[in-house]
Scaffold this active site. Structure first.
Site, PDB file in Angstrom:
ATOM      1  N   CYS A  58       0.857  -1.184   0.000  1.00 21.33           N
ATOM      2  CA  CYS A  58       0.000   0.000   0.000  1.00 21.33           C
ATOM      3  C   CYS A  58       0.897   1.240   0.000  1.00 21.33           C
ATOM      4  O   CYS A  58       1.844   1.320   0.790  1.00 21.33           O
ATOM      5  CB  CYS A  58      -0.898  -0.004   1.234  1.00 21.33           C
ATOM      6  N   ASP A  65      -0.447  -5.820   0.265  1.00 19.54           N
ATOM      7  CA  ASP A  65      -1.706  -6.073  -0.422  1.00 19.54           C
ATOM      8  C   ASP A  65      -1.544  -7.366  -1.210  1.00 19.54           C
ATOM      9  O   ASP A  65      -0.480  -7.623  -1.780  1.00 19.54           O
ATOM     10  CB  ASP A  65      -2.056  -4.930  -1.385  1.00 19.54           C
TER      11      ASP A  65
END
Length: 160
Positions: A58, A65
């Site tokens: 992120c 992620d």
């Protein structure tokens, strides 16, 4: 046609990864994708790569992620060499980017360098903050005679 016959007909390939010990690129920009001549030029066929454990970071929090990527393409003059694609995708492990930028950026780089007849990507991102984000992009309509199977990645269901 044998592999030796295909290799004899193909132009010399400058492969940087296949058959060699290759370190993980530090970034997607540093990663080199290798391409080889399409062994079946003039035919509309589909190549699918899946990366069910894709990761990036992120750009705000630096937290990981996770996504299930499905990449489909109809080759033009070249195909992407799979080891170089794997290393390219793995180079995102330390790359900060929003889901949309990462997903579309992967597809745009392949489309620009490989020049396929058609390409699409489905980025099925796992939820963080309670909301999954799925990102889809394609170069245009697929060739008329191309069989394009569904990506068949189930939507996120959560528990229950």
């Amino acid at each position: 046609m044998t592999i030796d016959a295909v290799a004899a007909k193909a132009p010399r390939m400058d492969l940087t990864h296949l058959g060699r010990s290759t370190p993980l690129p530090a970034s997607p920009e540093e990663a080199r994708l290798d391409y080889v001549p399409n062994p079946r030029p003039g035919r509309a066929y589909l190549v699918r790569f899946t990366a069910p454990e894709f990761t990036s970071l992120c750009p705000v929090t630096g937290q990981p992620d996770f996504a299930h990527l499905v990449l489909d393409y109809a080759p033009g003059e070249a195909i992407v060499e799979s080891k170089s694609l794997k290393l390219f995708l793995h180079s995102f492990r330390n790359h900060c980017g929003f889901h949309e930028d990462v997903t579309v950026g992967i597809a745009e780089r392949l489309a620009q360098e490989m020049k396929p007849l058609w390409l699409r990507i489905g980025g099925y991102w796992y939820p963080r903050g309670g909301m999954p984000i799925d990102v889809f992009w394609q170069t245009g309509a697929p060739p008329e005679s191309l069989w394009v199977p569904p990506q068949d990645v189930a939507g996120y269901r959560g528990r229950g």
